[in-house]
Design a protein around this motif. Sequence first.
Motif, short mmCIF file in Angstrom:
data_model
loop_
_atom_site.label_atom_id
_atom_site.label_comp_id
_atom_site.label_asym_id
_atom_site.label_seq_id
_atom_site.Cartn_x
_atom_site.Cartn_y
_atom_site.Cartn_z
N ASP A 90 17.69 22.84 -21.55
CA ASP A 90 18.34 21.61 -21.09
C ASP A 90 18.36 20.58 -22.20
O ASP A 90 17.38 20.45 -22.95
CB ASP A 90 17.61 21.01 -19.88
N SER A 92 19.61 16.41 -23.04
CA SER A 92 20.10 15.14 -22.50
C SER A 92 20.83 14.31 -23.54
O SER A 92 21.63 13.45 -23.20
CB SER A 92 18.93 14.33 -21.93
N ASP A 136 27.67 22.14 -17.70
CA ASP A 136 27.50 20.70 -17.62
C ASP A 136 26.86 20.34 -16.29
O ASP A 136 27.42 20.61 -15.23
CB ASP A 136 28.85 20.00 -17.78
N HIS A 137 25.69 19.72 -16.33
CA HIS A 137 24.98 19.30 -15.12
C HIS A 137 24.84 17.78 -15.12
O HIS A 137 23.74 17.25 -14.94
CB HIS A 137 23.61 19.96 -15.04
N GLY A 138 25.93 17.08 -15.31
CA GLY A 138 25.89 15.63 -15.34
C GLY A 138 25.24 15.12 -16.60
O GLY A 138 25.76 15.31 -17.69
N GLU A 139 24.08 14.46 -16.47
CA GLU A 139 23.40 13.93 -17.64
C GLU A 139 22.73 15.03 -18.45
O GLU A 139 22.32 14.80 -19.58
CB GLU A 139 22.35 12.91 -17.20
N THR A 141 22.95 18.89 -20.09
CA THR A 141 23.75 20.05 -20.48
C THR A 141 22.80 21.23 -20.64
O THR A 141 21.79 21.13 -21.32
CB THR A 141 24.49 19.81 -21.80
#
Length: 255
Positions: A90, A92, A136-139, A141
Amino acid sequence: MTDDLPVRIVGGRVVTDPGFGLVPMVWLPVHGQVIAKIPPRTGNRRWLHKTVGIRCPEFSGDRWNLPRSSLVRLVTAAIDRYGFIVLWRDMSRLSKCTRACLEATGVECHCSCLGAHHGQDAAGWFERVGDAVVADHGEITRTAVVYGARGSDADAVVYDGELAGERYCVDRAGRRDWPAAAQFMCASCMTVRAAVWDHCHTHGYVRAPLCNRCNTRYWRGWRPRHGRATHSRNFDDSYYRSCPGHTDTRRACSA
């Protein structure tokens, strides 16, 4: 290339060829410990403690909570044990991918490539195989990468005890003078190039370079009902004698 791999990521899910068996999956969050899902097998805690070098591996539910500092050792050891490992990472914050990233020796990345290029120029013990999958998971990646043993462009030769008497380890410093397993033919079947270094779990010595199939024969099995073909007629386990603690009693050395 990806379609030829026994382990790949399809539609965000890890897919393995029939009979290949489960592979470990590791999640590296933005902060906090490494989360690892390791295929159930007797001795996992001992393996994490003795081989990977984690003092107190913490098991919670169906996963292990491990220190971030153990990530590179975990990937190296898991590839020797299972052939492949899937790393989910992940991010940010993104920044430009630099030369420092390409020359890095680990797998933890803090730049825009999300680990896809991290360590490409390093003489490490593993490398990315197949394509990196990015979501893409919002804030956040998230990238998923399959790692396998580093290959070799040299013609494979017969192993002649180059690491005889050497203690098995997964630290980069301890492997500094080791040849890559892929430089040799599999010491068991002698039909394909080796991929990983096998070691005796009882005494801790390197035994021989093996292909993934021979390395996992005992605990994954070659039983047709599990989808695996019978082993090569060239199968030979005399490489067990490469362990200094080996005796004629089969149980003296573990797989």
